[in-house]
Design a protein around this motif. Sequence first.
Motif, mmCIF file in Angstrom:
data_model
loop_
_atom_site.group_PDB
_atom_site.id
_atom_site.type_symbol
_atom_site.label_atom_id
_atom_site.label_comp_id
_atom_site.label_asym_id
_atom_site.label_seq_id
_atom_site.Cartn_x
_atom_site.Cartn_y
_atom_site.Cartn_z
ATOM 1 N N ARG A 286 0.853 -1.186 0.000
ATOM 2 C CA ARG A 286 0.000 0.000 0.000
ATOM 3 C C ARG A 286 0.888 1.234 0.000
ATOM 4 O O ARG A 286 1.908 1.275 0.693
ATOM 5 N N LEU A 287 0.500 2.224 -0.769
ATOM 6 C CA LEU A 287 1.247 3.473 -0.865
ATOM 7 C C LEU A 287 0.327 4.596 -0.397
ATOM 8 O O LEU A 287 -0.682 4.899 -1.054
ATOM 9 N N THR A 288 0.664 5.181 0.739
ATOM 10 C CA THR A 288 -0.211 6.166 1.366
ATOM 11 C C THR A 288 0.593 7.396 1.787
ATOM 12 O O THR A 288 1.809 7.470 1.573
ATOM 13 N N ASP A 289 -0.092 8.333 2.397
ATOM 14 C CA ASP A 289 0.531 9.548 2.951
ATOM 15 C C ASP A 289 1.383 10.287 1.923
ATOM 16 O O ASP A 289 2.454 10.820 2.254
ATOM 17 N N TRP A 290 0.919 10.332 0.691
ATOM 18 C CA TRP A 290 1.649 11.073 -0.333
ATOM 19 C C TRP A 290 1.722 12.547 0.041
ATOM 20 O O TRP A 290 0.722 13.161 0.391
ATOM 21 N N ASP A 291 2.931 13.100 -0.020
ATOM 22 C CA ASP A 291 3.169 14.522 0.234
ATOM 23 C C ASP A 291 2.794 14.956 1.650
ATOM 24 O O ASP A 291 2.551 16.140 1.892
ATOM 25 N N LYS A 292 2.772 14.019 2.600
ATOM 26 C CA LYS A 292 2.581 14.366 4.006
ATOM 27 C C LYS A 292 3.951 14.380 4.671
ATOM 28 O O LYS A 292 4.576 13.337 4.836
ATOM 29 N N ASP A 293 4.412 15.540 5.070
ATOM 30 C CA ASP A 293 5.771 15.682 5.586
ATOM 31 C C ASP A 293 5.921 14.995 6.939
ATOM 32 O O ASP A 293 4.948 14.802 7.682
ATOM 33 N N PHE A 294 7.144 14.613 7.262
ATOM 34 C CA PHE A 294 7.457 14.014 8.549
ATOM 35 C C PHE A 294 8.886 14.384 8.924
ATOM 36 O O PHE A 294 9.704 14.707 8.065
ATOM 37 N N ALA A 295 9.187 14.331 10.216
ATOM 38 C CA ALA A 295 10.510 14.705 10.697
ATOM 39 C C ALA A 295 11.526 13.613 10.370
ATOM 40 O O ALA A 295 11.231 12.426 10.474
ATOM 41 N N LEU A 296 12.713 14.032 9.960
ATOM 42 C CA LEU A 296 13.782 13.093 9.633
ATOM 43 C C LEU A 296 15.083 13.676 10.164
ATOM 44 O O LEU A 296 15.656 14.581 9.580
ATOM 45 N N GLU A 297 15.537 13.165 11.308
ATOM 46 C CA GLU A 297 16.721 13.689 11.965
ATOM 47 C C GLU A 297 17.632 12.550 12.401
ATOM 48 O O GLU A 297 17.162 11.465 12.766
ATOM 49 N N ALA A 298 18.935 12.807 12.368
ATOM 50 C CA ALA A 298 19.899 11.823 12.855
ATOM 51 C C ALA A 298 19.738 11.667 14.364
ATOM 52 O O ALA A 298 19.390 12.622 15.058
ATOM 53 N N PRO A 299 19.957 10.468 14.905
ATOM 54 C CA PRO A 299 19.813 10.261 16.342
ATOM 55 C C PRO A 299 20.881 11.006 17.136
ATOM 56 O O PRO A 299 21.947 11.355 16.609
ATOM 57 N N ALA A 300 20.598 11.222 18.388
ATOM 58 C CA ALA A 300 21.561 11.889 19.272
ATOM 59 C C ALA A 300 22.783 11.002 19.474
ATOM 60 O O ALA A 300 22.719 9.778 19.337
ATOM 61 N N LYS A 301 23.903 11.620 19.815
ATOM 62 C CA LYS A 301 25.151 10.870 19.972
ATOM 63 C C LYS A 301 25.060 9.813 21.065
ATOM 64 O O LYS A 301 25.646 8.733 20.947
ATOM 65 N N ASN A 302 24.323 10.110 22.139
ATOM 66 C CA ASN A 302 24.219 9.131 23.221
ATOM 67 C C ASN A 302 23.291 7.970 22.878
ATOM 68 O O ASN A 302 23.129 7.043 23.673
ATOM 69 N N GLU A 303 22.677 8.016 21.696
ATOM 70 C CA GLU A 303 21.843 6.911 21.222
ATOM 71 C C GLU A 303 22.504 6.154 20.086
ATOM 72 O O GLU A 303 21.914 5.243 19.513
ATOM 73 N N THR A 304 23.742 6.515 19.760
ATOM 74 C CA THR A 304 24.402 6.002 18.567
ATOM 75 C C THR A 304 25.663 5.219 18.915
ATOM 76 O O THR A 304 26.416 5.599 19.814
ATOM 77 N N VAL A 305 25.880 4.133 18.162
ATOM 78 C CA VAL A 305 27.123 3.362 18.242
ATOM 79 C C VAL A 305 27.765 3.388 16.864
ATOM 80 O O VAL A 305 27.106 3.101 15.862
ATOM 81 N N ASP A 306 29.036 3.741 16.813
ATOM 82 C CA ASP A 306 29.771 3.821 15.539
ATOM 83 C C ASP A 306 30.913 2.809 15.587
ATOM 84 O O ASP A 306 31.863 2.966 16.357
ATOM 85 N N TYR A 307 30.803 1.747 14.751
ATOM 86 C CA TYR A 307 31.838 0.714 14.729
ATOM 87 C C TYR A 307 32.948 1.027 13.735
ATOM 88 O O TYR A 307 33.840 0.213 13.518
ATOM 89 N N GLY A 308 32.874 2.165 13.086
ATOM 90 C CA GLY A 308 33.938 2.529 12.153
ATOM 91 C C GLY A 308 33.724 1.927 10.786
ATOM 92 O O GLY A 308 32.729 2.213 10.123
ATOM 93 N N GLN A 309 34.629 1.064 10.357
ATOM 94 C CA GLN A 309 34.622 0.586 8.979
ATOM 95 C C GLN A 309 33.810 -0.684 8.750
ATOM 96 O O GLN A 309 33.554 -1.061 7.617
ATOM 97 N N GLN A 310 33.399 -1.375 9.803
ATOM 98 C CA GLN A 310 32.678 -2.630 9.600
ATOM 99 C C GLN A 310 31.707 -2.894 10.740
ATOM 100 O O GLN A 310 32.029 -2.696 11.911
ATOM 101 N N LEU A 311 30.502 -3.343 10.366
ATOM 102 C CA LEU A 311 29.514 -3.713 11.385
ATOM 103 C C LEU A 311 29.889 -5.042 12.025
ATOM 104 O O LEU A 311 30.574 -5.872 11.391
ATOM 105 N N PRO A 312 29.432 -5.293 13.267
ATOM 106 C CA PRO A 312 29.557 -6.642 13.807
ATOM 107 C C PRO A 312 28.698 -7.592 12.984
ATOM 108 O O PRO A 312 27.703 -7.173 12.386
ATOM 109 N N SER A 313 29.046 -8.850 12.922
ATOM 110 C CA SER A 313 28.280 -9.813 12.097
ATOM 111 C C SER A 313 26.864 -9.905 12.613
ATOM 112 O O SER A 313 26.617 -9.853 13.813
ATOM 113 N N SER A 314 25.928 -10.017 11.659
ATOM 114 C CA SER A 314 24.518 -10.112 12.050
ATOM 115 C C SER A 314 23.793 -10.972 11.055
ATOM 116 O O SER A 314 24.279 -11.199 9.955
#
Length: 252
Positions: free
Chosen positions: A224-252
């Motif tokens: 289903r394709l809905t909410d056409w042209d309905k804006d929403f907030a798009l922001e990067a998470p705060a630093k205290n909510e983020t983990v940065d592994y650098g060049q490679q993710l842990p295996s998943s």
Amino acid sequence: MTAIPQGRTRKSVLAGAMCALVVTGAGLTGCGGEDPDAGTNGVGKLAPAKIQSRTQSAARAAETVRLSGAVISNKRTYKLDMRLKDDGGTGSVTSKGVTFRLLRVDEQLFIKADADFWDHQDGKGDDGTTDATAAGKLEGMYVKVPKGDPAYQQLSVFTDKDVLLDGLLALHGELATDGRHEQNGIRTIRLTGDEGSGGKLDISLEGKPYPLLLVRAAGAGTLRLTDWDKDFALEAPAKNETVDYGQQLPSS
């Protein structure tokens, strides 16, 4: 008083009966000369190829859209609920019973999941921590996906509005229309490929000709394709909510 010829009376009665039958049985109008496209955006009058072109143009020009439903690819089912715009997207993806959230802001891609998503085997990383220990630390955090990691290309597709729409909205085979329908109270025209085996797409007859429902070819999912042209907030998470592994993710 002038008598009405008997033949003309029979023809009038027959025509009226046929009109009533069509209206009652098929839910259609127009026996009285009414235009079924009155009050619509007019795409219902167009040839199938032109309808497809108008729909694709409207979808590309839209600033936002929400995609929800299932996509089957390589015998694997992905359940999506994504909100997308030109500079990224956010939402959830479920596959093999595991759900994770994706967030992309410009070129920054993040994945958020519970411990089960990260904990697949109890091995040890280079720092000596077990997978289970690492998984516990990652639970509920936004893990940044490095651009050089193979997962970046695989996952970012789900957050790319233009790539998703261009790939999903293509019907296969000979195009045709398959009557008027309704989606959530909105009148639609249905476009099919190869009489439905190549996919079905319900397109709005009200306002802009946005696609509203897609049944993919060969049973490869429904969206289903809905909410056409309905804006929403798009922001990067705060630093205290983020983990940065650098060049490679842990295996998943």
